[in-house]
Scaffold this active site. Structure first.
Site, PDB file in Angstrom:
ATOM      1  N   ARG A  42      -2.371  25.606  53.869  1.00 17.78           N
ATOM      2  CA  ARG A  42      -2.007  25.618  52.502  1.00 17.78           C
ATOM      3  C   ARG A  42      -2.769  26.502  51.705  1.00 17.78           C
ATOM      4  NH1 ARG A  42      -6.192  25.642  50.464  1.00 17.78           N
ATOM      5  NH2 ARG A  42      -8.016  23.862  50.446  1.00 17.78           N
ATOM      6  N   HIS A  49     -11.542  22.287  43.819  1.00  9.32           N
ATOM      7  CA  HIS A  49     -12.794  21.100  44.134  1.00  9.32           C
ATOM      8  C   HIS A  49     -12.519  19.903  42.933  1.00  9.32           C
ATOM      9  CE1 HIS A  49     -14.864  23.271  47.022  1.00  9.32           C
ATOM     10  NE2 HIS A  49     -14.350  24.398  46.469  1.00  9.32           N
ATOM     11  N   GLY A 142     -10.093  29.441  53.787  1.00  7.73           N
ATOM     12  CA  GLY A 142      -9.722  28.691  52.716  1.00  7.73           C
ATOM     13  C   GLY A 142      -8.238  28.240  52.451  1.00  7.73           C
ATOM     14  N   ASP A 189      -5.947  18.707  51.153  1.00 10.01           N
ATOM     15  CA  ASP A 189      -5.403  19.402  52.331  1.00 10.01           C
ATOM     16  C   ASP A 189      -4.213  18.711  53.241  1.00 10.01           C
ATOM     17  OD1 ASP A 189      -7.161  21.167  51.311  1.00 10.01           O
ATOM     18  OD2 ASP A 189      -8.681  20.947  52.847  1.00 10.01           O
TER      19      ASP A 189
END
Length: 422
Positions: A42, A49, A142, A189
């Site tokens: 993704r 965050h 990431g 995620d």
């Protein structure tokens, strides 16, 4: 959509990658896989965050994924192999899963998903399986390669057991089970890996978990660029320190406003208990917290507790050696970023003529906050962002020149001084 079972039948012969994986599986284990499981990576468009602080995020899935070929076996042995030779084979008993938090090795992420399903159903004896993993998500980039592997493993285990869960249930289990590796993630995620749909981004909300389509502007293109700087969040304490700083900020803010601070864990809880807007929470943050880092002793004075109580009752094992914590910066990022997520969604819904420009500015603000307030960027990423913005500015300037009558155009099409590079 979220209630659907996360399975889909495909013909292996129609997919060259599956055929190649099938051949490699046969070469490795001397048998044929019985089924395949896929989980996508993704990219988070905005909402960095803040999921573990209780706030909504806005990610979308990418084409890159984790793919696992699976064969259940009659033994109780779990055999894991990877098509990437950098990741060694691993074998263990399916009934004695141990995850070493000090070593974030690739197979431990599979074990997280496996153990999560095992514990959810309260099973003590599980059948073994042979698994061959193939991933094309750049590691440490990431794009959530680790979470995709956890999700894949959870779905593999569920399928082998012949059990059934909804996508939402699977996402929640996998989000919880990834913490076995030692990271205190919030669930974005895993949620987007299971709840994503083609052609749309998703607003992911928590408590309860739910996903809402967010239609991006037609014609807009999102470029996913890799800075090539790898960061394994389970291999360092950086990620968990940020989580703890947010938790401490929530407690100090709650104490400052006269709330029952000892039960507060997330910044979103402070806002909810006060019943104020995100903009008002930014004012509360300015009033209650200072920009200088807080020492452990100062935090104890703010909360009226001892150092021993701080260490044993609040700090996590991998943050107990930290000497200072930046509470103001983390809280300011979280509350401002949560507001940007809602603004992003609103622009997408209203679709004004300058929607792309408005969304771009929100993303620019997000990066600046990540860089300056949350300190989760790096020089290479900052440089990549600068280059992309310069190219866009140059492109926009070029289009403007082309619209001018020929006699009014700049003769040599020089770049403006602000974006000129020697």
């Amino acid at each position: 959509m979220a209630a659907e079972e996360p399975t889909k039948r495909v013909q292996v012969a129609e997919h060259p990658r599956l055929l190649k994986l099938k051949e490699m599986f046969n070469s490795k284990f001397g048998s044929t896989p019985k089924f395949y499981v896929r989980a996508p990576g993704r990219v988070n468009i905005i909402g960095e965050h803040i999921d573990y602080c209780g706030y909504s995020v806005l990610p979308m899935a990418v084409e890159q994924d984790m793919l696992i070929a699976v064969e259940p076996v009659k033994t109780h042995t779990l055999q894991l192999a990877n098509t990437n030779p950098l990741y060694p084979d691993f074998s263990t008993s399916a009934n004695n899963i141990y995850i070493d938090k000090t070593k974030p090795l690739w197979h431990n992420y599979f074990l997280c998903g496996f153990k999560g399903i095992q514990e959810h159903f309260g099973l003590s004896k599980l059948t073994g399986m042979n698994c061959l993993v193939d991933g094309n998500i750049p590691p440490g980039s990431g794009l959530s390669s680790s979470s995709a592997l956890v999700c894949c493993a959870g779905l593999v285990t569920l399928t082998v057991l012949g059990m059934s869960l909804s996508k939402v249930e699977l996402a929640e289990i996998c989000a919880k089970s990834e913490r076995y590796i030692g990271t205190e993630g919030g669930g974005m995620d895993q949620s987007i890996s299971f709840l994503a749909e083609e052609g749309t981004a998703k607003l992911i909300e928590f408590s309860p978990l739910r996903a809402t389509d967010v239609k991006l502007p037609s014609g807009a293109v999102f470029v996913i660029a890799n800075s090539c700087v790898e960061m394994n969040k389970a291999a360092t304490s950086h990620f968990n320190v940020r989580v703890m700083e947010c938790r401490l900020a929530a407690k100090v803010l709650a104490k400052h406003k006269g709330l029952q601070w000892d039960k507060v864990l997330r910044l979103e809880e402070v806002q909810t208990k006060l019943g104020v807007s995100l903009e008002e929470m930014l004012l509360v943050t300015e009033d209650a917290l200072h920009a200088e880092p807080y020492s452990r002793e100062e935090i104890c004075r703010c909360l009226g507790i001892s150092l021993e109580e701080l260490r044993t009752q609040i700090l996590s094992p991998n943050t107990q050696d930290e000497l200072t914590f930046k509470l103001y910066q983390r809280a300011k990022h979280v509350y401002s970023e949560a507001a940007r997520v809602l603004q992003f969604k609103q622009v997408c819904e209203e679709a004004p003529d300058n929607a792309v420009q408005l969304l771009g500015e929100l993303m620019n603000q997000s990066h600046r906050s990540c860089r300056d307030m949350y300190e989760c960027s790096c020089p290479e990423l900052d440089q990549l962002v600068d280059i992309c913005r310069m190219l866009l500015e140059a492109f926009a300037w070029s289009l403007t020149e082309q619209r001018k009558p020929l006699e009014q155009r700049t003769v040599h099409m020089h770049l403006p001084a602000s974006i000129r590079k020697d």
